[in-house]
Design a protein around this motif. Structure first.
Motif, PDB file in Angstrom:
ATOM      1  N   ARG A 196       0.821  -1.212   0.000  1.00 20.29           N
ATOM      2  CA  ARG A 196       0.000   0.000   0.000  1.00 20.29           C
ATOM      3  C   ARG A 196       0.851   1.256   0.000  1.00 20.29           C
ATOM      4  O   ARG A 196       0.438   2.296  -0.498  1.00 20.29           O
ATOM      5  CB  ARG A 196      -0.953  -0.001   1.199  1.00 20.29           C
ATOM      6  CG  ARG A 196      -1.937  -1.182   1.205  1.00 20.29           C
ATOM      7  CD  ARG A 196      -2.785  -1.229  -0.053  1.00 20.29           C
ATOM      8  NE  ARG A 196      -3.535  -0.005  -0.189  1.00 20.29           N
ATOM      9  CZ  ARG A 196      -4.036   0.446  -1.335  1.00 20.29           C
ATOM     10  NH1 ARG A 196      -3.848  -0.218  -2.459  1.00 20.29           N
ATOM     11  NH2 ARG A 196      -4.717   1.562  -1.369  1.00 20.29           N
TER      12      ARG A 196
ATOM     13  N   THR B 243      -5.128  -1.813   3.836  1.00 20.08           N
ATOM     14  CA  THR B 243      -6.072  -2.522   2.944  1.00 20.08           C
ATOM     15  C   THR B 243      -7.534  -2.384   3.370  1.00 20.08           C
ATOM     16  O   THR B 243      -8.412  -2.903   2.676  1.00 20.08           O
ATOM     17  CB  THR B 243      -5.753  -4.043   2.759  1.00 20.08           C
ATOM     18  OG1 THR B 243      -6.218  -4.792   3.898  1.00 20.08           O
ATOM     19  CG2 THR B 243      -4.261  -4.294   2.551  1.00 20.08           C
ATOM     20  N   LEU B 244      -7.800  -1.686   4.482  1.00 21.34           N
ATOM     21  CA  LEU B 244      -9.197  -1.444   4.889  1.00 21.34           C
ATOM     22  C   LEU B 244      -9.682  -0.129   4.277  1.00 21.34           C
ATOM     23  O   LEU B 244      -8.882   0.705   3.857  1.00 21.34           O
ATOM     24  CB  LEU B 244      -9.295  -1.402   6.411  1.00 21.34           C
ATOM     25  CG  LEU B 244      -9.058  -2.763   7.083  1.00 21.34           C
ATOM     26  CD1 LEU B 244      -8.860  -2.598   8.587  1.00 21.34           C
ATOM     27  CD2 LEU B 244     -10.219  -3.715   6.794  1.00 21.34           C
TER      28      LEU B 244
ATOM     29  N   MET C 136     -13.357  -2.561  -5.252  1.00 24.93           N
ATOM     30  CA  MET C 136     -12.326  -3.278  -4.491  1.00 24.93           C
ATOM     31  C   MET C 136     -12.000  -2.517  -3.206  1.00 24.93           C
ATOM     32  O   MET C 136     -11.970  -1.306  -3.197  1.00 24.93           O
ATOM     33  CB  MET C 136     -11.066  -3.380  -5.368  1.00 24.93           C
ATOM     34  CG  MET C 136     -10.031  -4.319  -4.784  1.00 24.93           C
ATOM     35  SD  MET C 136      -8.520  -4.322  -5.759  1.00 24.93           S
ATOM     36  CE  MET C 136      -9.125  -4.734  -7.377  1.00 24.93           C
ATOM     37  N   THR C 137     -11.778  -3.247  -2.170  1.00 21.51           N
ATOM     38  CA  THR C 137     -11.518  -2.629  -0.871  1.00 21.51           C
ATOM     39  C   THR C 137     -10.121  -2.014  -0.825  1.00 21.51           C
ATOM     40  O   THR C 137      -9.191  -2.544  -1.405  1.00 21.51           O
ATOM     41  CB  THR C 137     -11.580  -3.704   0.226  1.00 21.51           C
ATOM     42  OG1 THR C 137     -12.689  -4.537  -0.030  1.00 21.51           O
ATOM     43  CG2 THR C 137     -11.707  -3.075   1.589  1.00 21.51           C
ATOM     44  N   GLY C 138      -9.987  -0.919  -0.133  1.00 23.75           N
ATOM     45  CA  GLY C 138      -8.665  -0.394   0.192  1.00 23.75           C
ATOM     46  C   GLY C 138      -7.960   0.311  -0.942  1.00 23.75           C
ATOM     47  O   GLY C 138      -6.761   0.507  -0.890  1.00 23.75           O
ATOM     48  N   ASP C 139      -8.682   0.713  -1.985  1.00 18.58           N
ATOM     49  CA  ASP C 139      -8.012   1.381  -3.094  1.00 18.58           C
ATOM     50  C   ASP C 139      -8.181   2.888  -3.076  1.00 18.58           C
ATOM     51  O   ASP C 139      -7.772   3.578  -4.003  1.00 18.58           O
ATOM     52  CB  ASP C 139      -8.559   0.875  -4.436  1.00 18.58           C
ATOM     53  CG  ASP C 139      -7.907  -0.428  -4.792  1.00 18.58           C
ATOM     54  OD1 ASP C 139      -7.036  -0.861  -4.031  1.00 18.58           O
ATOM     55  OD2 ASP C 139      -8.277  -0.990  -5.828  1.00 18.58           O
TER      56      ASP C 139
END
Lengths: 247, 247
Positions: free
Chosen positions: A149, A215-216, B1-4
């Protein structure tokens, strides 16, 4: 299943269930592995810890996969610096899991990240692995998730990587970071001011990145210099003095 | 998508494709994450390295997921201690990937383990991340996979974990292991006799485990004392002086 050859001829009674310690990855539900997802979907019994009655982070990651009729064994770990209350919680959890395994049910224990990387699953492993078949399913750790990330390669070629828990004493953190190449500092939380002072003192703040809840949806990725005053438990600092992504 | 969220408002032309560096985990195909599996299944273009014309380990992990009509960009890295030939291979691979991205295709680069943890993807990242949207999907590393297969918790509570590449000089390995708690030695291969001598000399052989090709059908897990004379590149030694799974 691939890679089970070593465990196949088990000396344990075949009527007993298997305990699965299942890594769920850093938080995004789609960073669960295919193997973990299949095990959770089929589980008649799932187990997981909660902290002082709060919602379980592990359960929240896997929530969409848990069957409606699955039985849930909750180990509520009290908030305490003493070890004894947590020991009681894991003793009781192990006893409930043991009952389910004796009845022939498999039990899937849900673990944030990876079960053997700063995970509480190892307390169940210590209590149950001599009597039951236990299989650990590795998961994506927050370490590589944070690096992904932050866009920061962790280690290349012959570089070393050091993982340090944030609660270590200031002097020890300083000595360990000084002798290291790439460094990951876990469990930052309330130790952020101390860690920041150490990194500042070593003149390394410019190469440090702060990552919170990687990633949350509410993830935070910032240069350490811009990090907030207060950090949650699930925060991390990456410091790459070494990683050179050029070949 | 999660966390983008962080990457969403991209300043790059929307007509360009995205480069995905996708971690595949240690080798068992079902240790691929749900996100990685979905990206690979949908990919019109996949890229991966091979070593001196041999079959690609990364491709073999993902083989069942790659679409029949996907285009494959192969970066054949020659066997050489010199850097220049490998640099040429990654330069050419980056150019081919760049062409595909410019044409509006997404490219999924297949990476053993995790892309940023001793992975060759970082050489593509260095060449392309300033011009294209790059997303790294973290994967299960061989470190936690080996610990899972060996039944050896890596680190608990405030323990430190040190990752050392096997090619490091003997003296440096000795000094780093002496000051460490849990130690993982990667890329053992032909360095096994040297590493063994260091661990023997420190009196730590009894707490060391040798793991070869973790999670694959031909996996080997042995006490270090019983390890074979010759180790393949994908082998590792775990040494836990610290990890105490009891609470």
């Amino acid at each position: 299943m691939t890679g089970d050859a070593r465990l196949a001829p088990s000396p344990l009674p075949p009527s007993r269930g298997t305990l699965y310690g299942v890594g769920l990855g850093p938080g995004a539900p789609d960073l669960i592995t295919l193997r973990a997802a299949r095990l959770i979907e089929r589980a008649a019994v799932v187990a997981y810890p909660t902290l002082a009655g709060a919602d379980s982070f592990a359960r929240s990651i896997a929530a969409e996969l848990i069957a409606d009729n699955a039985r849930e064994i909750v180990m509520d770990v009290p908030m305490s610096v003493e070890r004894a209350p947590a020991q009681v919680a894991y003793d009781q959890g192990a006893a409930s899991i043991s009952d389910a395994l004796d009845a022939g049910d498999d039990v899937v224990c849900l673990c944030e990240g990876d079960p053997f990387f700063y995970g509480s699953f190892m307390y169940l492993f210590a209590r149950l692995s001599d009597r039951y078949r236990v299989e650990v399913v590795p998961g994506v750790t927050s370490v590589t998730a944070c690096a992904a990330r932050a866009g920061m390669p962790l280690a290349a070629r012959n570089e070393r990587l050091t993982v340090l828990p944030g609660p270590l004493p200031e002097e020890e953190l300083r000595a360990r970071i000084e002798g290291a190449e790439s460094v990951v500092i876990m469990k930052v939380g309330r130790h952020l001011p101390k860690i920041r002072a150490v990194i500042d003192g070593l003149g390394l703040t410019a190469s440090a990145v702060y990552v919170e809840r990687a990633t949350l949806p509410d993830e935070v990725v910032l240069p350490l210099a811009d990090a907030p005053e207060k950090a949650p438990y699930f925060s991390m600092i990456l410091l790459t003095k070494g990683a050179d992504p050029w070949l």
